[in-house]
Design a protein around this motif. Structure first.
Motif, PDB file in Angstrom:
ATOM      1  N   PRO A  76       0.836  -1.186   0.039  1.00  0.00           N
ATOM      2  CA  PRO A  76       0.210  -0.082  -0.017  1.00  0.00           C
ATOM      3  C   PRO A  76       0.889   1.252  -0.061  1.00  0.00           C
ATOM      4  O   PRO A  76       1.821   1.374   0.757  1.00  0.00           O
ATOM      5  CB  PRO A  76      -0.745  -0.258   1.338  1.00  0.00           C
ATOM      6  CG  PRO A  76      -0.556  -1.490   1.847  1.00  0.00           C
ATOM      7  CD  PRO A  76       0.599  -2.095   1.086  1.00  0.00           C
ATOM      8  N   ALA A  77       0.504   2.226  -0.727  1.00  0.00           N
ATOM      9  CA  ALA A  77       1.107   3.440  -1.055  1.00  0.00           C
ATOM     10  C   ALA A  77       1.419   4.182   0.647  1.00  0.00           C
ATOM     11  O   ALA A  77       0.623   4.169   1.142  1.00  0.00           O
ATOM     12  CB  ALA A  77       0.530   4.265  -1.925  1.00  0.00           C
ATOM     13  N   HIS A  92      -8.945  -7.448  -3.153  1.00  0.00           N
ATOM     14  CA  HIS A  92      -8.355  -6.255  -2.934  1.00  0.00           C
ATOM     15  C   HIS A  92      -8.252  -5.961  -1.527  1.00  0.00           C
ATOM     16  O   HIS A  92      -8.462  -6.852  -0.873  1.00  0.00           O
ATOM     17  CB  HIS A  92      -9.104  -5.264  -3.665  1.00  0.00           C
ATOM     18  CG  HIS A  92      -9.381  -5.543  -5.292  1.00  0.00           C
ATOM     19  ND1 HIS A  92      -8.477  -5.712  -6.093  1.00  0.00           N
ATOM     20  CD2 HIS A  92     -10.477  -5.830  -5.865  1.00  0.00           C
ATOM     21  CE1 HIS A  92      -8.858  -6.081  -7.258  1.00  0.00           C
ATOM     22  NE2 HIS A  92     -10.196  -6.347  -7.139  1.00  0.00           N
ATOM     23  N   HIS A  93      -7.808  -4.944  -1.335  1.00  0.00           N
ATOM     24  CA  HIS A  93      -7.452  -4.418   0.194  1.00  0.00           C
ATOM     25  C   HIS A  93      -8.291  -3.135   0.473  1.00  0.00           C
ATOM     26  O   HIS A  93      -8.228  -2.051  -0.583  1.00  0.00           O
ATOM     27  CB  HIS A  93      -5.989  -4.364   0.321  1.00  0.00           C
ATOM     28  CG  HIS A  93      -5.355  -5.750   0.172  1.00  0.00           C
ATOM     29  ND1 HIS A  93      -4.778  -5.975  -0.993  1.00  0.00           N
ATOM     30  CD2 HIS A  93      -5.551  -6.738   1.165  1.00  0.00           C
ATOM     31  CE1 HIS A  93      -4.372  -7.529  -0.751  1.00  0.00           C
ATOM     32  NE2 HIS A  93      -4.847  -7.740   0.444  1.00  0.00           N
ATOM     33  N   ILE A  94      -8.691  -2.738   1.820  1.00  0.00           N
ATOM     34  CA  ILE A  94      -8.960  -1.604   2.182  1.00  0.00           C
ATOM     35  C   ILE A  94      -7.955  -1.147   3.262  1.00  0.00           C
ATOM     36  O   ILE A  94      -7.621  -2.026   4.302  1.00  0.00           O
ATOM     37  CB  ILE A  94     -10.409  -1.614   2.855  1.00  0.00           C
ATOM     38  CG1 ILE A  94     -11.427  -2.104   1.819  1.00  0.00           C
ATOM     39  CG2 ILE A  94     -10.644  -0.292   3.253  1.00  0.00           C
ATOM     40  CD1 ILE A  94     -12.670  -2.392   2.484  1.00  0.00           C
ATOM     41  N   THR A 105     -11.025  -7.457   0.778  1.00  0.00           N
ATOM     42  CA  THR A 105     -12.310  -7.011   0.107  1.00  0.00           C
ATOM     43  C   THR A 105     -12.500  -7.996  -0.809  1.00  0.00           C
ATOM     44  O   THR A 105     -11.529  -7.911  -1.781  1.00  0.00           O
ATOM     45  CB  THR A 105     -12.883  -5.718   0.334  1.00  0.00           C
ATOM     46  OG1 THR A 105     -14.028  -5.620  -0.350  1.00  0.00           O
ATOM     47  CG2 THR A 105     -11.933  -4.871  -0.548  1.00  0.00           C
ATOM     48  N   ASP A 106     -13.585  -8.691  -1.377  1.00  0.00           N
ATOM     49  CA  ASP A 106     -13.599  -9.400  -2.162  1.00  0.00           C
ATOM     50  C   ASP A 106     -13.984  -8.537  -3.548  1.00  0.00           C
ATOM     51  O   ASP A 106     -14.390  -7.513  -3.271  1.00  0.00           O
ATOM     52  CB  ASP A 106     -14.801 -10.469  -2.195  1.00  0.00           C
ATOM     53  CG  ASP A 106     -14.376 -11.587  -1.327  1.00  0.00           C
ATOM     54  OD1 ASP A 106     -13.257 -12.032  -1.052  1.00  0.00           O
ATOM     55  OD2 ASP A 106     -15.248 -12.023  -0.650  1.00  0.00           O
ATOM     56  N   CYS A 107     -13.297  -8.804  -4.772  1.00  0.00           N
ATOM     57  CA  CYS A 107     -13.759  -8.292  -5.831  1.00  0.00           C
ATOM     58  C   CYS A 107     -15.449  -8.016  -6.414  1.00  0.00           C
ATOM     59  O   CYS A 107     -15.936  -9.086  -6.120  1.00  0.00           O
ATOM     60  CB  CYS A 107     -13.221  -8.896  -7.274  1.00  0.00           C
ATOM     61  SG  CYS A 107     -13.350  -8.220  -8.789  1.00  0.00           S
ATOM     62  N   ALA A 108     -16.030  -7.137  -6.682  1.00  0.00           N
ATOM     63  CA  ALA A 108     -17.214  -6.857  -6.958  1.00  0.00           C
ATOM     64  C   ALA A 108     -17.617  -7.746  -7.935  1.00  0.00           C
ATOM     65  O   ALA A 108     -18.910  -8.367  -8.023  1.00  0.00           O
ATOM     66  CB  ALA A 108     -17.445  -5.453  -7.263  1.00  0.00           C
ATOM     67  N   TRP A 133      -8.951   3.230   0.187  1.00  0.00           N
ATOM     68  CA  TRP A 133      -8.527   3.911   1.361  1.00  0.00           C
ATOM     69  C   TRP A 133      -9.684   4.745   1.964  1.00  0.00           C
ATOM     70  O   TRP A 133     -10.570   5.193   1.376  1.00  0.00           O
ATOM     71  CB  TRP A 133      -7.415   5.035   0.844  1.00  0.00           C
ATOM     72  CG  TRP A 133      -6.283   4.585   0.136  1.00  0.00           C
ATOM     73  CD1 TRP A 133      -6.287   4.233  -1.172  1.00  0.00           C
ATOM     74  CD2 TRP A 133      -5.080   4.343   0.946  1.00  0.00           C
ATOM     75  NE1 TRP A 133      -5.027   3.533  -1.581  1.00  0.00           N
ATOM     76  CE2 TRP A 133      -4.348   3.626  -0.193  1.00  0.00           C
ATOM     77  CE3 TRP A 133      -4.547   4.385   1.979  1.00  0.00           C
ATOM     78  CZ2 TRP A 133      -2.848   3.292   0.111  1.00  0.00           C
ATOM     79  CZ3 TRP A 133      -3.370   3.644   2.313  1.00  0.00           C
ATOM     80  CH2 TRP A 133      -2.629   3.223   1.420  1.00  0.00           C
ATOM     81  N   GLY A 134      -9.260   4.701   3.526  1.00  0.00           N
ATOM     82  CA  GLY A 134     -10.485   5.165   4.144  1.00  0.00           C
ATOM     83  C   GLY A 134     -10.173   5.278   5.614  1.00  0.00           C
ATOM     84  O   GLY A 134      -8.878   5.214   5.921  1.00  0.00           O
ATOM     85  N   LEU A 135     -11.060   5.406   6.492  1.00  0.00           N
ATOM     86  CA  LEU A 135     -10.773   5.170   8.043  1.00  0.00           C
ATOM     87  C   LEU A 135     -11.455   4.006   8.603  1.00  0.00           C
ATOM     88  O   LEU A 135     -12.706   3.562   8.056  1.00  0.00           O
ATOM     89  CB  LEU A 135     -11.408   6.551   8.866  1.00  0.00           C
ATOM     90  CG  LEU A 135     -10.621   7.925   8.479  1.00  0.00           C
ATOM     91  CD1 LEU A 135     -11.511   8.843   9.237  1.00  0.00           C
ATOM     92  CD2 LEU A 135      -9.298   7.446   8.907  1.00  0.00           C
ATOM     93  N   CYS A 136     -10.710   3.092   9.278  1.00  0.00           N
ATOM     94  CA  CYS A 136     -11.390   2.135   9.706  1.00  0.00           C
ATOM     95  C   CYS A 136     -12.417   2.299  10.916  1.00  0.00           C
ATOM     96  O   CYS A 136     -12.336   3.551  11.144  1.00  0.00           O
ATOM     97  CB  CYS A 136     -10.244   1.023  10.427  1.00  0.00           C
ATOM     98  SG  CYS A 136      -9.217   1.629  12.015  1.00  0.00           S
TER      99      CYS A 136
END
Length: 144
Positions: A76-77, A92-94, A105-108, A133-136
């Motif tokens: 992750p950056a 993918h990842h959050i 997170t699974d692919c849509a 990206w976001g806040l947990c």
């Protein structure tokens, strides 16, 4: 995640064409038991299982297991490189911007690749890597 013991882990290593060592078995089990671990945490997990191992040996084993497809490397950056045992699927990842927690997170769409670019520029595309990206929830509750 795959539930496995030392014998099935050793069989997986052999099946991937890798030499079975106590350190490699411990590494694979540490990564699979962990949650997107960094190299230091992996080294600690191996040491708890088999005793001393150099950081260089950990890096070499991670490289071999990643090349064999038994471990997945994510970067992750702005975060240190992490490793996970969930491989062979299209997930993918959050990532939390505040604490750096990483969640699968699974692919849509479920198919690889799950995103199709507007043009492929002549490439044969077989994978898409997405990071959200976001806040947990914990950081959001603390005011982020």
């Amino acid at each position: 995640m795959t539930a496995s013991g030392p014998s099935s882990t050793a069989e997986e290593l052999r099946g991937a064409g890798l030499r079975v060592t106590a350190a490699r078995v411990a590494l694979l089990e540490t990564v699979r038991d962990g949650d997107h671990l960094g190299v230091e945490a992996i080294a600690t997990g191996i040491r708890e299982r088999v005793g001393h191992i150099s950081l260089q040996a950990v890096y070499e084993a991670l490289h071999a297991l990643t090349d064999a497809g038994l471990v997945r490397r994510i970067e992750p950056a702005g975060s240190p490189t992490r490793y996970e045992g969930r491989t062979g699927d299209n997930h993918h990842h959050i990532v939390c911007r505040a604490c750096g927690a990483v969640t699968d997170t699974d692919c849509a769409t479920g198919q690889a690749p799950c995103l199709t670019p507007t043009t492929d520029h002549g490439y044969t595309i077989d994978e898409a890597e997405i990071t959200f990206w976001g806040l947990c929830p914990r950081c959001r509750a603390q005011g982020g």
